[in-house]
Every structure is written in C-alpha cells, then in structure tokens.
Motif scaffolding. Structure first.
Motif, PDB file in Angstrom:
ATOM      1  N   GLN A 144     -38.851 -55.450 -41.476  1.00 26.11           N
ATOM      2  CA  GLN A 144     -38.819 -56.488 -41.412  1.00 26.11           C
ATOM      3  C   GLN A 144     -39.945 -56.645 -42.563  1.00 26.11           C
ATOM      4  OE1 GLN A 144     -40.279 -60.514 -40.279  1.00 26.11           O
ATOM      5  NE2 GLN A 144     -39.339 -59.584 -38.108  1.00 26.11           N
ATOM      6  N   CYS A 145     -41.030 -55.929 -42.787  1.00 27.50           N
ATOM      7  CA  CYS A 145     -42.046 -55.062 -43.698  1.00 27.50           C
ATOM      8  C   CYS A 145     -41.676 -53.773 -44.168  1.00 27.50           C
ATOM      9  CB  CYS A 145     -43.166 -55.237 -42.756  1.00 27.50           C
ATOM     10  SG  CYS A 145     -43.272 -56.502 -42.195  1.00 27.50           S
ATOM     11  N   LEU A 146     -41.158 -52.823 -43.518  1.00 29.56           N
ATOM     12  CA  LEU A 146     -41.002 -51.327 -44.370  1.00 29.56           C
ATOM     13  C   LEU A 146     -39.808 -51.156 -45.127  1.00 29.56           C
ATOM     14  CD1 LEU A 146     -42.749 -49.415 -41.831  1.00 29.56           C
ATOM     15  CD2 LEU A 146     -43.903 -50.412 -43.412  1.00 29.56           C
TER      16      LEU A 146
ATOM     17  N   ILE B 248     -32.916 -57.232 -30.979  1.00 26.72           N
ATOM     18  CA  ILE B 248     -32.982 -58.463 -30.227  1.00 26.72           C
ATOM     19  C   ILE B 248     -33.259 -57.558 -28.939  1.00 26.72           C
ATOM     20  CG2 ILE B 248     -30.785 -58.492 -29.131  1.00 26.72           C
ATOM     21  CD1 ILE B 248     -31.340 -61.428 -29.166  1.00 26.72           C
TER      22      ILE B 248
ATOM     23  N   GLY C 203     -42.900 -54.690 -24.638  1.00 20.03           N
ATOM     24  CA  GLY C 203     -43.643 -56.229 -26.187  1.00 20.03           C
ATOM     25  C   GLY C 203     -43.920 -55.361 -27.290  1.00 20.03           C
TER      26      GLY C 203
ATOM     27  N   GLU D 220     -39.774 -54.807 -35.198  1.00 17.65           N
ATOM     28  CA  GLU D 220     -39.345 -55.727 -36.000  1.00 17.65           C
ATOM     29  C   GLU D 220     -40.311 -55.721 -37.485  1.00 17.65           C
ATOM     30  OE1 GLU D 220     -37.570 -58.352 -36.326  1.00 17.65           O
ATOM     31  OE2 GLU D 220     -36.794 -58.935 -34.676  1.00 17.65           O
ATOM     32  N   TYR D 221     -41.581 -55.003 -37.046  1.00 19.72           N
ATOM     33  CA  TYR D 221     -42.400 -55.148 -38.722  1.00 19.72           C
ATOM     34  C   TYR D 221     -41.795 -53.816 -39.004  1.00 19.72           C
ATOM     35  CZ  TYR D 221     -45.933 -52.768 -41.177  1.00 19.72           C
ATOM     36  OH  TYR D 221     -46.991 -51.175 -41.989  1.00 19.72           O
TER      37      TYR D 221
ATOM     38  N   TYR E 110     -41.010 -53.353 -29.599  1.00 18.76           N
ATOM     39  CA  TYR E 110     -40.428 -54.675 -29.911  1.00 18.76           C
ATOM     40  C   TYR E 110     -41.291 -54.798 -31.744  1.00 18.76           C
ATOM     41  CZ  TYR E 110     -37.468 -58.323 -31.230  1.00 18.76           C
ATOM     42  OH  TYR E 110     -36.755 -59.199 -32.030  1.00 18.76           O
ATOM     43  N   ARG E 111     -42.515 -55.210 -31.390  1.00 24.47           N
ATOM     44  CA  ARG E 111     -43.496 -55.934 -32.225  1.00 24.47           C
ATOM     45  C   ARG E 111     -42.963 -54.593 -33.368  1.00 24.47           C
ATOM     46  NH1 ARG E 111     -48.954 -55.827 -30.184  1.00 24.47           N
ATOM     47  NH2 ARG E 111     -47.565 -57.447 -29.072  1.00 24.47           N
TER      48      ARG E 111
END
Lengths: 844, 102
Positions: free
Chosen positions: A723-725, A734, A712, A719-720, A715-716
């Motif tokens: 999307q953010c960096l 996925i 978990g 995604e961070y 994967y988080r």
C-alpha cells in the motif's frame, strides 16, 4: 456514642458486621465508618510511619486515616476507605498496620523516635553499605511502615469491561450534576450521570438546606425519577470516573456488587470506557483542614464531615463537639449540631472579626493549639488574645475552606489556577478537551449557585455540539458564601500534621524548605506528601500554602503537583476487566487439536497457539522416551505433524512476481510454476527478519509461508510494502494461516502413504521432485495443495487442505498408514530432527 | 484515542498498530547513485517533532488498510487521516509529472 434522630438510614432493618473480631450492628444507608461511629468506635487505624492512633477524618473518598482490610481469605482487600464502604450484612473488616492490636500497637514505639524519622530520614540514613538497601533496609522499613497486606491468593471474583457512548457525561450527582443531567436529559441528549456514592445527591445529602422550602431529598428523588424515566439518560451510581483520556474517553469503575456479601457469581466491578462528546465535571469540593499541634487524634475531623455524619447518618463521637474554623461554613456545623441537641463546646474562629451565628461560645481570633486524649480526643487547648484555655470535647470539627475537586479537569496537564476571591484552586486551561467544570468543582459551592451553574454549563456544552437545551426550573436554595480567611496552619512547637496518611507534618514541610527541596514536586517526593491511597486530597493545597508562606512566593506561583489518574484507587483486577488466566489473550487451536487431545498429546504454548509437543503412549514414563520413539519412527517409517501454525500469505495479481522479488532478499520472479523456493526477508537495515517458503501455483499466484511467531508482523509488512511503497503494483494479499490446515508427512514411507490419499497424481521423484508443489485433490475430491518440502531433512511433504478437514485428514493418514508405521509427532521431535540434521532452529 | 478512518469512520486506536513517521513511504531508489547515503538517512534518521506529526497506522484489527494520521504529539489531537495508498499514488503522480517536465 451520641444517638441522634433523623438521617438517611433505614432503621427498620439491621445489618450485622464485624470489625477487628467484634460484632456490631448498623443499618442500610450506613457506610462502615458511619456505622462504627454510631457504635462508639472512633479508633479505626494506625498511621503509616509513627503508628499513631487514628480515627475517621472525612466522610468521603478523600479519607486519609480510616483504612481497613475488608473481607477475609482470597477476597481480602487492603486499604479500603471505611468512609466509602457501603455496609452489608456479614461484612468483616479489620484494622491494619498494627500489632498485636489496634489499641496496643507495638510499633507505636516509632512515635517516640519521631525526631529521627523526619522527611528524608531514610534517604540520609540507610545509605551505607550500599548493598544493604535492597536486601536489608528496604524490606525492614517496608514491614514497619505501611498499609494493609495482600491475601496472596488469586482473586476469586469476576470482573467485566464495557464501552459506553454519550453526548454529555456528567461526573458527580450532587446539586450541579443533577441540574446538568436534567438540562441535557430534557433536551433529548444522550446523557450519562455517574456518581461514586450509592445514593444521588452529593453534598446535599449531608446538609440541612431546604430546596423550595422542603428537604433536599425530595427534590433529589423527583429529579432521579425523571432521569430514570428518560430513555436517553443513564444514571450510574457506585460509579467513579477516575481518569480522562484522549479524545473524550473517560475511565470509570462501577462497583456492581461490592455492596453485597458475596457477588455470587455476578460481576463484582465493571471497567467502563465512556466516550463522551462533552463532559461536565460536577465533582464537588473537598474540605481542607488547618494543621495545629497534635491534630491527628481520633475525634479530630473535618467540620463538614462531622456535619455529614450527624445529618446523613445520625452518628457522632461521644461528648461535646468543638469547631475550629476560618470561615462561616464551620459555624454551620455548630448550628446543625446544636439543632440536634448536641452540646457545642465552642467555636474557635481564626478570624479576629468573626461573628457568632448562633448560641454557642465563640473564640474570635482564636486558635486551637494542642489536644489531649490517647486513643480519642478528650480536650483541646484554645489560645485567644494571649490566653489559653482547655475545653472538654469528644470531637473537633476543623474547617479551613473547601478545595474544588479539580482533579479530572487537571488531567492532560490542565493546570488549576488560584482564585484569590475564593481562596482556592479552580480548574484552569489546558485540561481535557470538551470538559467544563460546574458547581463546587468550579468554585460555585453555595447550593443555589451550584444548581444554576450545573444547568448553565450543561446548556453551553450542548450548544457546542448543536443541541438546543432550555434551562430547567430550579428550586429556590441558599446562596451564601464567604471565602475562608487565609490561615494555613497554627504556628507552634508541637507536631502539626498536614498529611495524615503519610505522617507529614508542618515541620517536614519546613525541613524540605530548609534543604532547598522547594518546588512542589520535590516537596512531594522528599516528604512523601500526597502519596498513597488518598493522593493528598485533604493535604496538598495546605502543604503548598505552607511552602508558599516559607518561600514568600504566591500560592499561584507555588502551584500544584501534576494530577494523574486514577482519582481514587482502582484495583488491578478491574483494570484487567476479566482478562485473566485463560482469557488473558486469545488462544488459537490447530485444526487437529481435537484429535491430538484425544491421543493424549501434551501441548505447548507457541505464541497464541497451542501445539502438540509430544504424544505419550502407555508405558512411557518420561518425555524423552516419547520423543525418541517419535523421532525413530519418523526416520524408519513415516511421521505426521501438524504445521498449520506457520503463517501463510496468498499473493495474487499480475505483478505478484515483481512484488515478491522486492519483498525477499532472493529472487522469486525466476521461480517456475509448480516449484517452491526458500525465501529470506531482510529489514531495511539488512538484518534477517523472517524466512519461509514461496510456492508458485500459477503465473500470477504464489503462496508464501512465514515463521509461526512472525506471521502477523510479516503480513503487516507485506501490506505496508503493497500500500505504501509500491501502490502501482497489481497485487493482492490475504492471510490464509487459519484457512488451510497443513500437515507434514516425513520419513522414508512418506511417498507411499501419500499415494494412498491423493487422487491420481504421479508422485514419483521424476514427476514430483524436491521443491515441487501442486494443487490437487485428496480423498476423492477434496481440494488440497501439496508441497515437497522438508523441515527435518527427511523425504517429506506438506499437505494442505481447507482447515475444517484437518482433523479428518490426520486421522485418515494415521489409519491408512498403520502398516507403514505412521505415527504422529510433536514439536519436540521436530526440533530434535532439525538439530540432528544441523539445520537452524527457529529463533522464535 | 479515536482515529477517523476515511472509510469506516471513528475507530478506537486499540484496533490499530503504529509504525512511525509517514515519510517512510518515500523510500529511496536503491539503484540511484547516492543510494547508500539516501538509505542511511531513510533508515536511521527521524524527526521527533513536538507538535504536528504525520504518521503511519495499520488497521490491523479492521480492514487492514494503512493510514497516514496527522496527530499533534503534544495534545494527541488528531487532525486528519488518509489512506496511505492514496497519498503514495498521488505523490508518485506528482513525481512523474515533475519528471516529465524536467
């Protein structure tokens, strides 16, 4: 017992119950406290510290004294307030904090040493030797002082939780609450009306006031019928709103079947999370008392409670009734009781200019200065103009004015403000957003004012969310109110209790003052004032007024302690909302679970997963035998193990390689298609945070694995990063942990076994070397992925198929590998093999 | 607590995982000359304001988007929520434009 007529109990039906082993009878509509009173029982408990005999003090959830253990066996529930326990057939209750019996309590010897047990006694006395506190002093003190005891068995009942949404939440179903709900209900708003009682009406049920010239119950019934008929209104009785939380969320507990002998499989209580756009707090008010010497005998009660027992439950202690008051409301009790034919011993009114409102003996400017009666009140001493007289009475109603129930309005650090005109704290600024108080909770306690205030506050609340509501026609009602005369306690030598539940007296408050523990929060902690189940509902304001008197500060500046949820006690069981045992957290089963279970596997919890730990065979008596066999069989032949729980993330896109290069400490861009590489992930501060494999299936397609525990978080994190960096990278992620069943095939015969299931792929060492990977098919057309990676150093592969085929695949592998010595192995053998190869064990 | 998700509307905060200060999205360039110093500040130094705070929340039990939520830490009032990706892209645009001008 004094038998009275009338009351809101159904005399046509009888309810049988037991208290301390004795059988009694009551009626539907009774509480345990009212039924006990009606049966002549006034002694209901022993006090916390001094084990003084105590009787019921109030008629509501503020009760400090009448705490009982309810039910027996695993259903035993300590510290329930007899005043809010709805009577049911077969109810069993027993008194607590006494031995051997309520009448003869051995620990009452504490009372003789009361001088030693003053506030702070424990802190000062049991200081040395230091080590003794935890082992000897504290357990001994806890045993001697205290409340009820737990059953120490698992709670057998079911609990539930639910979510509700509304435009307007109305807390309290008395005059103000009903008027508010009616206003909003008629306007079409979604309304929830919650009341802790089992019957709507609030204080109206305890009074004899007429509404439009008729008994209040007629108006209540009519309003209830209308509210019930409106589809946009939900009326919830037996429901306590116990806390305000952020963004208009309120916690409520509905006692669904507490009033039934046995929930019989139904839910006992439900925890509701109510999201409300606006809230009207119509929680009413709680009467306060006036401390005087020996004011804690059974029979000394709040005047409003005496009236409630007489009017609503037709029950009173034996003998004449006296009243001690500093306001007109106390007289009302005398008037109501006189109307019912009860002898009034006298009304002692602290106001020198008090007027008599009826035919009874009035002691204007008088004070009650002492009482007598071992297990129940028999006499009171009245001082007036320097003279003292003794009056015979079985009950004394005390009224020191009413405290608005500002609790919920004071959550979120709302600070109540002192209103000199009302002589009470009313809700102040800074409480829960969207909440406004109405009726007695806002200091509008007279019936007419409460009705009008409920309607007006609801109308204003709805206007703020764009709902137009008309004021309903409200019944004619009395609107008299006089503020209490500020008499906070009766000076004198004897012990005058302020907080009954915690045995805190005026002397203890004085001691706290003397020892410079003057701020209210210090006062609370030093004396234990306002703690435990009642949270000082009948004590706090009086105590801080006494402190204000001592410091010479105003009551406003003395202030209140911080109000925190819950308003009344909430059980841990209902907070769990049924999420206990197997339901405590989600349990994840591997795709081969069914098969492993059939093989007799022993399972182990790994995070949320249940994994096969080992597969015992007949004749194996210890886990060690089994694991040794599994290890040797794998080393000699081939072992098969479900490794699905490892996290899997599918990474695709033109920039997938670049993305993974940045995510891992080692390079992934240089990885060739069809190959796997070990990967190490670091936190920003350089610590290793996870490791796994990274397989390149195509130029723009990777599959990475994570450890089971970090699936978990990794994967988080990915995604961070995406999307953010590095939002400019063309990459999609996925989690496919649950989509693919992955099975490890390890041991010298691994290749031979695999060749029997894969469809026409050359698995020779040259064609499919160590760290190779491929998309292929198995078992004649089932799509699969094969990785030549080894978790335990053997010749090994991991074969992945869509999750729904996992169970069938493992069976097929065992079947076709029988002559190769194929055996399943569990996590234990896996660990042993890793250790034997000196490979690191998973930190998870 | 309720968080106004820009795509999904009001969602319960229980669906989200909290990370921290939204300034984490401004990750320093590891190749720059002052990288060590910049990373020290980035990794270890945080403001802890009493008041308005922009912070990162992950809709883990939802659509898996990272949000930048503006919250008053003293009242928990939520003043807004944006997709972190949009914010990061806008910043990048602003930075490269600034770079072009310089």
């Amino acid at each position: 017992m004094t038998q009275l007529s009338g009351g809101l109990i159904d005399r046509g039906r009888t309810i049988r119950f037991r208290f301390d082993g004795k059988d009694y009878q009551g009626h539907p509509g009774d509480t345990l406290a009212s039924a006990l009173l009606a049966n002549g029982v006034t002694l209901m408990g022993r006090s916390f510290k001094y084990h003084r005999p105590r009787g019921v003090f109030s008629a509501g959830s503020e009760e400090p004294n009448a705490l009982v253990e309810l039910r027996t066996g695993a259903r035993r529930e300590p510290n329930t307030r007899a005043t809010v326990v709805e009577l049911f057939d077969g109810l069993e209750a027993s008194s607590q904090n006494r031995w051997p019996s309520l009448k003869h309590d051995f620990m009452a010897v504490n009372d003789l040493f009361a001088n030693f047990f003053a506030a702070g006694f424990y802190y000062k006395t049991f200081m040395w030797p230091r080590a003794f506190w935890e082992k000897i002093y504290e357990p001994a003190i806890r045993k001697a002082a205290g409340l009820g005891s737990l059953s120490f068995q698992a709670d057998p009942d079911a609990y539930d939780k639910g979510f509700l949404h509304c435009d307007l939440l109305v807390i309290g179903g008395g005059a103000a609450g009903l008027a508010a709900a009616l206003t909003a209900g008629r306007a079409g708003a979604r309304v929830i009306l919650a009341d802790e009682d089992f019957r709507l009406g609030g204080r109206l049920l305890a009074e004899t006031h007429l509404l439009d010239g008729a008994p209040a119950t007629r108006w209540i019934d009519r309003v209830q019928a209308e509210l019930d008929s409106l589809p946009n209104v939900r009326v919830m009785t037996r429901t306590t709103v116990w806390g305000a939380f952020d963004h208009g969320v309120y916690g409520a507990v509905e006692r669904v079947s507490d009033h039934l002998p046995d929930p019989n499989g139904a839910v006992r209580q439900t925890l509701w999370r109510i999201t409300a756009q606006r809230t009207v707090l119509a929680a009413g008010a709680t009467e306060r008392h006036i401390p005087f010497a020996n004011n804690d005998r059974p029979g000394v009660m709040l005047a409003g409670a005496v009236r409630a027992y007489a009017n609503r439950w037709a029950a009173l202690p034996d003998g004449p009734v006296a009243i001690f008051t500093n306001n007109d409301d106390g007289h009302r009790t005398a008037l109501d009781l006189a109307e019912k034919g009860v002898t009034i011993a006298g009304v002692v009114d602290a106001r020198p200019d008090a007027r008599s409102l009826g035919r009874y003996q009035l002691f204007a400017g008088g004070m009650v200065t002492d009482t007598k009666g071992r297990h129940g009140l028999t006499r009171i001493e009245v001082a007036q103009n320097g003279q003292t007289t003794w009056l015979d009475c079985g009950a004394l109603g005390v009224s020191g004015g009413w405290n608005p129930n500002v609790h919920i309005a004071s959550h979120h650090r709302g600070r109540p403000v002192w209103d000199d005109g009302l002589q009470a704290f009313v809700p102040g600024e800074g409480g829960p957003v969207g909440l406004s108080a109405a009726g007695a909770a806002a200091g509008q306690g007279a019936t007419g004012a409460a009705l009008a205030s409920g309607a007006a506050v609801a109308q204003a609340a709805l206007a703020a969310i764009g709902v137009d509501a008309a004021l309903p026609d409200l019944p004619q009602a009395e609107s008299e109110f006089t503020a209490p005369h500020p008499v906070w306690h009766v000076p004198g030598k004897g012990r005058a209790w302020v907080d009954f539940q915690n045995d805190v007296t005026v002397k203890d408050v004085k001691l706290a003052h003397q020892e410079n523990l003057r701020p209210v929060e210090h006062l609370k902690r030093w004396t234990t004032l306002g703690m435990a189940t009642d949270q000082g509902k009948t004590a706090n304001v009086t105590a801080l007024a006494v402190m204000a008197e001592l410091t010479g500060q105003s009551i406003q500046n003395t202030g209140t302690t911080i109000f925190r949820p819950p308003y009344t006690p909430v059980s841990m069981s209902v907070l769990g909302g049924g999420d206990t045992g197997a339901n405590f957290r989600p349990r994840r089963l591997t795709p081969t679970h069914k098969w492993a279970k059939a093989q007799g596997a022993v399972f182990i919890e790994v995070g949320q997963w249940m994994r096969a730990q080992y597969f015992p065979r007949p004749g194996e008596t210890t886990w060690r035998q089994t694991v040794d066999r599994e290890v040797l069989a794998t080393r000699k032949g081939v072992g098969i193990c479900d490794v699905t729980t490892l996290g899997k993330v599918d990474v695709q896109g033109a920039d997938a390689a670049e993305f993974l290069d940045r995510i891992y400490a080692n390079a992934m861009k240089s990885l060739k298609v069809g190959m796997v590489r070990y990967g190490l992930m670091l936190r920003e501060d350089g610590h290793a945070c996870d490791d796994g494999t990274c397989a390149r299936l195509a130029d723009d397609h990777y599959v990475v694995t994570t450890t089971t525990a970090q699936a978990g978080p990794v994967y988080r994190h990915m995604e961070y990063a995406r999307q953010c960096l590095w939002p400019e990278l063309d990459v999609q992620l996925i989690s496919t942990t649950d989509a693919w069943a992955q099975i490890a095939i390890a041991g010298p015969n691994a290749r031979k076994l695999l060749e029997r299931v894969v469809d026409g792929v050359d698995l020779s060492n040259e064609a499919f070397p160590i760290m190779a990977c491929a998309s292929l098919t198995v078992c004649q057309g089932l799509r699969a992925r094969l990785f030549r990676i080894s978790f335990s150093g053997e010749l090994a592969y991991e074969l992945a198929v869509p999750a729904r085929y996992g169970n069938a695949l493992i069976q097929r592998l065992i079947e076709v590998g029988a002559d190769l010595g194929a055996v399943p192995y569990g996590t234990e053998a896996l660990g042993v093999m890793r250790i034997e190869r000196a490979m690191p064990q998973a930190t998870s | 607590m309720l968080i106004p998700h820009p795509l999904l509307g009001l969602r319960d905060a229980q669906e989200f995982t909290y990370l921290g200060d939204a300034r984490l999205i401004d990750r320093p360039n590891g190749m720059a000359e002052n990288a060590a110093e910049a990373f020290h500040d980035y990794v270890y130094l945080r403001d802890n304001p009493a008041g308005v705070h922009r912070e990162l929340w992950f809709h883990e039990q939802g659509d898996r988007s990272w949000l930048i939520v503006t919250r008053d830490t003293t009242t928990h009032e939520i003043l807004g929520a944006e997709l972190a990706r949009d914010v990061a892209l806008t910043r990048r645009g602003a930075l490269s434009e600034g770079g072009a001008q310089a």
